[in-house]
Motif scaffolding. Structure first.
Motif, PDB file in Angstrom:
ATOM      1  N   ARG A   1      30.066 -13.286 -49.397  1.00 13.68           N
ATOM      2  CA  ARG A   1      31.023 -14.273 -49.889  1.00 13.68           C
ATOM      3  C   ARG A   1      32.474 -13.806 -49.686  1.00 13.68           C
ATOM      4  O   ARG A   1      33.355 -14.617 -49.385  1.00 13.68           O
ATOM      5  N   MET A   2      32.735 -12.522 -49.879  1.00 13.78           N
ATOM      6  CA  MET A   2      34.081 -12.011 -49.637  1.00 13.78           C
ATOM      7  C   MET A   2      34.460 -12.173 -48.159  1.00 13.78           C
ATOM      8  O   MET A   2      35.589 -12.540 -47.826  1.00 13.78           O
ATOM      9  N   VAL A   3      33.531 -11.919 -47.269  1.00 16.20           N
ATOM     10  CA  VAL A   3      33.779 -12.106 -45.837  1.00 16.20           C
ATOM     11  C   VAL A   3      34.109 -13.570 -45.548  1.00 16.20           C
ATOM     12  O   VAL A   3      35.058 -13.877 -44.809  1.00 16.20           O
ATOM     13  N   ASP A   4      33.346 -14.487 -46.138  1.00 18.44           N
ATOM     14  CA  ASP A   4      33.620 -15.919 -45.953  1.00 18.44           C
ATOM     15  C   ASP A   4      35.006 -16.286 -46.476  1.00 18.44           C
ATOM     16  O   ASP A   4      35.742 -17.058 -45.839  1.00 18.44           O
ATOM     17  N   TYR A   5      35.357 -15.748 -47.644  1.00 17.35           N
ATOM     18  CA  TYR A   5      36.673 -16.021 -48.220  1.00 17.35           C
ATOM     19  C   TYR A   5      37.790 -15.514 -47.309  1.00 17.35           C
ATOM     20  O   TYR A   5      38.756 -16.237 -47.012  1.00 17.35           O
ATOM     21  N   VAL A   6      37.682 -14.265 -46.842  1.00 14.64           N
ATOM     22  CA  VAL A   6      38.720 -13.681 -45.988  1.00 14.64           C
ATOM     23  C   VAL A   6      38.837 -14.468 -44.681  1.00 14.64           C
ATOM     24  O   VAL A   6      39.943 -14.752 -44.207  1.00 14.64           O
ATOM     25  N   ASN A   7      37.710 -14.859 -44.106  1.00 16.29           N
ATOM     26  CA  ASN A   7      37.756 -15.654 -42.884  1.00 16.29           C
ATOM     27  C   ASN A   7      38.445 -16.999 -43.111  1.00 16.29           C
ATOM     28  O   ASN A   7      39.140 -17.510 -42.227  1.00 16.29           O
ATOM     29  N   SER A   8      38.251 -17.566 -44.309  1.00 15.94           N
ATOM     30  CA  SER A   8      38.862 -18.863 -44.604  1.00 15.94           C
ATOM     31  C   SER A   8      40.371 -18.761 -44.787  1.00 15.94           C
ATOM     32  O   SER A   8      41.141 -19.435 -44.098  1.00 15.94           O
ATOM     33  N   VAL A   9      40.829 -17.897 -45.706  1.00 18.53           N
ATOM     34  CA  VAL A   9      42.276 -17.798 -45.938  1.00 18.53           C
ATOM     35  C   VAL A   9      42.972 -17.123 -44.764  1.00 18.53           C
ATOM     36  O   VAL A   9      44.183 -17.289 -44.566  1.00 18.53           O
ATOM     37  N   GLY A  10      42.195 -16.391 -43.954  1.00 15.94           N
ATOM     38  CA  GLY A  10      42.754 -15.788 -42.752  1.00 15.94           C
ATOM     39  C   GLY A  10      43.063 -16.797 -41.674  1.00 15.94           C
ATOM     40  O   GLY A  10      43.686 -16.466 -40.656  1.00 15.94           O
ATOM     41  N   LYS A  11      42.663 -18.042 -41.890  1.00 18.62           N
ATOM     42  CA  LYS A  11      42.990 -19.125 -40.958  1.00 18.62           C
ATOM     43  C   LYS A  11      44.038 -20.070 -41.523  1.00 18.62           C
ATOM     44  O   LYS A  11      44.410 -21.046 -40.869  1.00 18.62           O
ATOM     45  N   THR A  12      44.481 -19.797 -42.770  1.00 22.19           N
ATOM     46  CA  THR A  12      45.514 -20.669 -43.353  1.00 22.19           C
ATOM     47  C   THR A  12      46.744 -19.827 -43.669  1.00 22.19           C
ATOM     48  O   THR A  12      47.434 -19.391 -42.753  1.00 22.19           O
ATOM     49  N   TYR A  13      47.014 -19.553 -44.934  1.00 20.50           N
ATOM     50  CA  TYR A  13      48.297 -18.947 -45.262  1.00 20.50           C
ATOM     51  C   TYR A  13      48.380 -17.453 -44.956  1.00 20.50           C
ATOM     52  O   TYR A  13      49.463 -16.877 -44.973  1.00 20.50           O
ATOM     53  N   PHE A  14      47.252 -16.807 -44.651  1.00 22.64           N
ATOM     54  CA  PHE A  14      47.277 -15.411 -44.221  1.00 22.64           C
ATOM     55  C   PHE A  14      46.961 -15.287 -42.734  1.00 22.64           C
ATOM     56  O   PHE A  14      46.463 -14.259 -42.269  1.00 22.64           O
ATOM     57  N   GLY A  15      47.251 -16.321 -41.977  1.00 22.73           N
ATOM     58  CA  GLY A  15      46.888 -16.344 -40.564  1.00 22.73           C
ATOM     59  C   GLY A  15      47.548 -15.280 -39.721  1.00 22.73           C
ATOM     60  O   GLY A  15      47.077 -14.982 -38.619  1.00 22.73           O
ATOM     61  N   ASP A  16      48.647 -14.681 -40.188  1.00 16.44           N
ATOM     62  CA  ASP A  16      49.338 -13.636 -39.427  1.00 16.44           C
ATOM     63  C   ASP A  16      48.777 -12.241 -39.690  1.00 16.44           C
ATOM     64  O   ASP A  16      49.240 -11.267 -39.079  1.00 16.44           O
ATOM     65  N   VAL A  17      47.807 -12.120 -40.593  1.00 14.91           N
ATOM     66  CA  VAL A  17      47.310 -10.796 -40.997  1.00 14.91           C
ATOM     67  C   VAL A  17      45.933 -10.560 -40.381  1.00 14.91           C
ATOM     68  O   VAL A  17      45.021 -11.368 -40.586  1.00 14.91           O
ATOM     69  N   PRO A  18      45.745  -9.453 -39.658  1.00 12.92           N
ATOM     70  CA  PRO A  18      44.409  -9.145 -39.134  1.00 12.92           C
ATOM     71  C   PRO A  18      43.384  -9.077 -40.272  1.00 12.92           C
ATOM     72  O   PRO A  18      43.692  -8.650 -41.390  1.00 12.92           O
ATOM     73  N   LYS A  19      42.166  -9.472 -39.975  1.00 12.90           N
ATOM     74  CA  LYS A  19      41.151  -9.644 -41.023  1.00 12.90           C
ATOM     75  C   LYS A  19      40.884  -8.358 -41.805  1.00 12.90           C
ATOM     76  O   LYS A  19      40.750  -8.390 -43.033  1.00 12.90           O
ATOM     77  N   GLN A  20      40.796  -7.220 -41.124  1.00  8.45           N
ATOM     78  CA  GLN A  20      40.534  -5.986 -41.862  1.00  8.45           C
ATOM     79  C   GLN A  20      41.690  -5.641 -42.789  1.00  8.45           C
ATOM     80  O   GLN A  20      41.483  -5.221 -43.926  1.00  8.45           O
TER      81      GLN A  20
END
Length: 494
Positions: free
Chosen positions: A362-381
């Motif tokens: 679930r944490m991976v799903d969450y990071v992938n989701s917000v990593g495509k919106t307001y945290f899109g400039d931050v690498p996933k790790q």
């Protein structure tokens, strides 16, 4: 116990889990010193026999409290194993995908529902079976308590439900309940009044696995609902907003622009000033975005307090508490909205969800989701590491391996300890929800006896007043249930 000693203890204990039932102990004569609960759906009792299920839970895990699912249209707490997942080693060895409907698994008196048109919601798949009528006397015979447990999950097109539903930004009725609708308040209070008056219950627990419109728009959860779920813009909520000095028109305009921003983000269109800066520009231009988010959370809290007050006005001794959604472990904004000290005056207990196995996925799903919106400039790790830091987690797996490993016992320990500190000085009991065989994708972490024993111990070392084995008995393998019992015994709680 400090973290180092806890980890050493947990590591040593994990190797000695027994896979067979606890021998030599007549469970009814060994009441646990702290609450040991388990969640069960009605179908487990009809499939396996009520006395047999109760005795299995008591023998294997020293369970003394049954959290019985009484109302839901979701498969998370009712029904058999989810189709496609391995069937457990008990119960009927077949799925119920063609028969499960959901609804209310008890009788209810419509005289308490006169303020709402939503009156016909009996679950049809088990006929006239009433799970509370069946379970309560048998649980008492075994020295066990019964808590009715229901959740905020409904079907969209039920007869009479429209006046209770949320309205989205586009003005459409959607499938979630509107906490500010008078008919919703009448319905939910009528239902708990019927259960409180008509059954000899020990308590009632309600859960709402939802969040406010701002977080929903950003996709800030592991379930990342669609933008069409951003709500509520019904007449009742708009009137409430105006009374508090919030401008509904500016709120709608702000959410319209936020929706356009998120839509572009998910298509990979980067704003000139970057994702995070652009979001802040919207927030500063439209403070109504956060005001509407806070209004939603306020309305949820008012609903909880109304439930608490209704039950206590009838049976002051009955326990009342809440299931706190797992998003609390991922989204810092949602966590900020869960103020346990503020909730304490209308909370006899809190089930704070601390699911370790599915938590990784679930944490991976969450990071992938917000990593495509307001945290899109931050690498996933880097984004995952940021969340570990701001949520105060210790060493956990990296982005590549987290779904496969799940969270560690240290996560359970830290989250339990944090929750205990947050509600220190209050009467509220802390009963963390522990993951036993909650379904995950192929290749993701699964429950094991060793892991189950370690996390139950971690919760108690963190200061828990009890635990709730979750999500539902019809998913659980008996070896993992027995491992929970081994943890109870190793901690000298029996």
């Amino acid at each position: 116990m400090d973290r180092r000693n806890f980890l050493q203890t947990a590591a040593g204990a994990a190797a000695v889990v027994a896979a067979s039932p606890v021998e030599g102990l007549a469970a009814p004569n060994y009441k646990p010193k702290k609450m040991i609960g388990i969640q069960l759906g009605a179908v487990s009792f009809t499939d396996e026999g009520t006395d047999r299920v109760i005795e299995e839970c008591q023998k294997d895990a020293f369970v003394d409290t049954l959290f019985v699912a009484t109302f839901t249209y979701g498969r998370g707490i009712a029904g058999r194993q989810i189709p496609g997942q391995p069937l457990p080693d008990h119960g009927k060895q077949q799925y119920d995908k063609d028969t499960f409907v959901g609804g209310c698994y008890t009788k209810y008196d419509k005289k308490y529902l006169t303020g709402t048109t939503f009156q016909d919601f009996r679950a049809p798949e088990l006929g006239n079976y009433d799970v509370l009528e069946d379970v309560i006397p048998k649980a008492k015979k075994h020295g066990m308590k019964t808590i009715a447990w229901f959740e905020d999950v409904v079907a969209k097109n039920l007869p009479g439900i429209q006046p209770l539903q949320d309205v989205n930004l586009q003005g459409e009725k959607i499938g979630t309940m509107n906490f500010n609708a008078p008919e919703h308040r009448a319905w939910i209070l009528g239902l708990v009044e019927s259960w409180t008056r008509d059954y000899d219950l020990d308590g009632i627990m309600w859960g709402s696995e939802r969040q406010g419109p701002f977080c929903n728009a950003l996709g800030a959860s592991h379930s990342h609902p669609p933008l069409s779920s951003v709500c509520d813009f019904s007449e009742s909520t708009i009137a409430k907003a105006r009374a508090q000095g919030i401008n509904p028109e500016r709120a709608k305009q702000g959410f319209t622009e936020l929706e356009a921003f998120v839509t572009a983000c998910r298509k990979g269109v980067r704003p000139n000033d970057g994702y995070y800066v652009t979001l802040w520009r919207l927030m500063l231009r439209y403070p109504e975005l956060l005001a509407w988010e806070s209004l939603w959370t306020q309305s949820l809290r008012e609903t909880q307090k109304a439930i608490y007050d209704k039950i206590k006005s009838i049976k002051p001794q009955m326990g009342v508490g809440w299931h706190v959604w797992h998003n609390n472990s991922f989204n810092p904004i949602y966590r900020a909205e869960q103020d346990y000290a503020e909730m304490a005056p209308y909370s006899d207990f809190l089930k704070v969800v601390i699911y370790q196995n599915c938590g990784g996925e679930r944490m991976v799903d969450y990071v992938n989701s917000v990593g495509k919106t307001y945290f899109g400039d931050v690498p996933k790790q880097e984004l995952l590491d940021f969340h570990y830091r701001v949520l105060d987690y210790g060493p956990e797996a990296d982005m590549q391996h987290l779904a496969a490993t799940g969270f560690s016992p240290d996560y359970v320990f830290r989250e339990t300890k944090r929750a205990k500190v947050d509600r220190a000085g209050t009467k509220t009991q802390l009963w963390p929800g522990i993951d036993i065989d909650i379904p995950t994708a192929e290749g993701s972490s699964k429950s094991t006896p060793q892991g189950t024993k370690a996390v139950v111990e971690a919760a108690f070392h963190g200061g828990a007043d009890g635990v709730i084995l979750s999500r539902k008995y019809s998913e659980m393998k008996l070896a993992n249930l027995r491992a929970a019992g081994e943890a109870v015994r190793s901690l000298h709680l029996v």
